[in-house]
Design an enzyme around this catalytic site. Structure first.
Site, PDB file in Angstrom:
ATOM      1  N   TRP A  68     -27.143  11.887   9.816  1.00 62.17           N
ATOM      2  CA  TRP A  68     -28.474  12.509   9.822  1.00 62.17           C
ATOM      3  C   TRP A  68     -28.577  13.382   8.581  1.00 62.17           C
ATOM      4  CZ3 TRP A  68     -32.738  13.704  13.397  1.00 62.17           C
ATOM      5  CH2 TRP A  68     -32.820  12.785  14.464  1.00 62.17           C
ATOM      6  N   GLU A 102     -21.903  13.907  17.221  1.00 58.04           N
ATOM      7  CA  GLU A 102     -20.721  13.031  17.207  1.00 58.04           C
ATOM      8  C   GLU A 102     -19.582  13.589  16.357  1.00 58.04           C
ATOM      9  OE1 GLU A 102     -23.976  11.584  16.912  1.00 58.04           O
ATOM     10  OE2 GLU A 102     -23.790  11.358  19.091  1.00 58.04           O
ATOM     11  N   VAL A 115     -28.214  20.149  10.611  1.00 56.49           N
ATOM     12  CA  VAL A 115     -29.175  20.117  11.706  1.00 56.49           C
ATOM     13  C   VAL A 115     -30.378  20.956  11.282  1.00 56.49           C
ATOM     14  CG1 VAL A 115     -29.526  20.348  14.182  1.00 56.49           C
ATOM     15  CG2 VAL A 115     -27.211  20.062  13.289  1.00 56.49           C
ATOM     16  N   ILE A 116     -31.537  20.309  11.268  1.00 55.35           N
ATOM     17  CA  ILE A 116     -32.748  20.998  10.828  1.00 55.35           C
ATOM     18  C   ILE A 116     -33.651  21.239  12.027  1.00 55.35           C
ATOM     19  CG2 ILE A 116     -34.787  20.842   9.336  1.00 55.35           C
ATOM     20  CD1 ILE A 116     -33.052  19.167   7.396  1.00 55.35           C
ATOM     21  N   GLU A 128     -39.390  20.462  16.313  1.00 51.80           N
ATOM     22  CA  GLU A 128     -40.385  21.092  17.182  1.00 51.80           C
ATOM     23  C   GLU A 128     -39.874  21.293  18.604  1.00 51.80           C
ATOM     24  OE1 GLU A 128     -43.846  18.666  16.804  1.00 51.80           O
ATOM     25  OE2 GLU A 128     -44.347  19.506  14.841  1.00 51.80           O
ATOM     26  N   THR A 129     -38.726  20.668  18.923  1.00 51.67           N
ATOM     27  CA  THR A 129     -38.216  20.788  20.289  1.00 51.67           C
ATOM     28  C   THR A 129     -36.902  21.560  20.306  1.00 51.67           C
ATOM     29  OG1 THR A 129     -36.966  18.727  20.168  1.00 51.67           O
ATOM     30  CG2 THR A 129     -39.276  18.564  20.845  1.00 51.67           C
ATOM     31  N   HIS A 167     -33.970  20.552  20.854  1.00 48.95           N
ATOM     32  CA  HIS A 167     -32.751  19.814  20.529  1.00 48.95           C
ATOM     33  C   HIS A 167     -31.838  20.573  19.581  1.00 48.95           C
ATOM     34  CE1 HIS A 167     -34.231  16.101  22.368  1.00 48.95           C
ATOM     35  NE2 HIS A 167     -32.978  15.731  22.308  1.00 48.95           N
ATOM     36  N   PHE A 181     -15.885  24.128  10.367  1.00 49.42           N
ATOM     37  CA  PHE A 181     -17.247  24.015  10.890  1.00 49.42           C
ATOM     38  C   PHE A 181     -18.214  24.006   9.707  1.00 49.42           C
ATOM     39  CE2 PHE A 181     -21.055  26.228  12.696  1.00 49.42           C
ATOM     40  CZ  PHE A 181     -21.360  25.337  13.703  1.00 49.42           C
ATOM     41  N   ARG A 215     -27.823  25.216   0.138  1.00 49.09           N
ATOM     42  CA  ARG A 215     -26.449  25.486   0.599  1.00 49.09           C
ATOM     43  C   ARG A 215     -25.490  24.328   0.319  1.00 49.09           C
ATOM     44  NH1 ARG A 215     -30.158  28.288   2.803  1.00 49.09           N
ATOM     45  NH2 ARG A 215     -29.777  30.401   3.581  1.00 49.09           N
TER      46      ARG A 215
END
Ligand code: RBF
Length: 145
Positions: A18, A54, A76-77, A80-81, A83, A108, A122
């Site tokens: 992703w 994963e 991870v961006i 709207e939810t 998640h 991490f 970043r």
């Protein structure tokens, strides 16, 4: 400056696909940092997993296979939810479980940002390079043993 006791360490780099425009840059930075420290290319395993969630499976798998350290990279961006929160929490907890269960360094390298722009900043932009930093972190821990 890193002073490894030896350079035969086997190190895994697990990268989420992703936002791969950014995670690819993180991976390249991590890889180059390992090479610069003298880690042999043959001892570096690169494993791309579908998403950041994963990373937990990937890290646990490589730790089980006997790798000396694992670097987890993902972006991870915020959408709207909710998640975002579930994924970030799961990955943070999951990776810390792997490091405790297998007693190896697990980095991490998860960017958790509001925008892609912040992620780019970043990964070699004005806020440093979190891929390089994640690799440096495991090297620093391997240095001591
Ligand atoms: N994975 C990421 O690495 N970054 C993301 O920003 C991301 N956003 C997601 C948003 C939604 C709504 C869903 C369902 C999944 C998302 N994932 C993301 C994928 C996730 O890490 C995992 O691969 C899938 O949930 C399948 O287990």
């Amino acid at each position: 400056k890193i002073n490894l006791p030896h350079t035969d360490f086997k190190i895994g780099i697990v990268t989420a696909l992703w936002n791969s425009e950014v995670t690819g840059v993180l991976k390249a930075g991590a890889f180059n940092t390992l090479i610069d420290a003298g880690i042999k290319q043959d001892n570096i395993a690169e494993w791309d997993v579908p998403g950041s969630y994963e990373l937990i499976y990937g890290a646990n798998k490589l730790a089980t296979e006997g790798f000396d350290a694992v670097i987890c990279l993902g972006v991870v961006i915020q959408g709207e939810t909710r998640h975002f929160d579930f994924i970030c929490d799961a990955v943070a907890n999951g990776i810390s479980n792997v490091t405790i269960k297998h007693n190896i360094p697990v980095a991490f390298g998860l960017l958790t940002t509001d925008t892609q722009e912040q992620a780019i900043e970043r990964s070699g932009g004005k806020h440093g390079h979190k891929g390089e930093e994640a690799a440096w972190t495991v090297l620093k821990l391997l240095e001591r043993g």
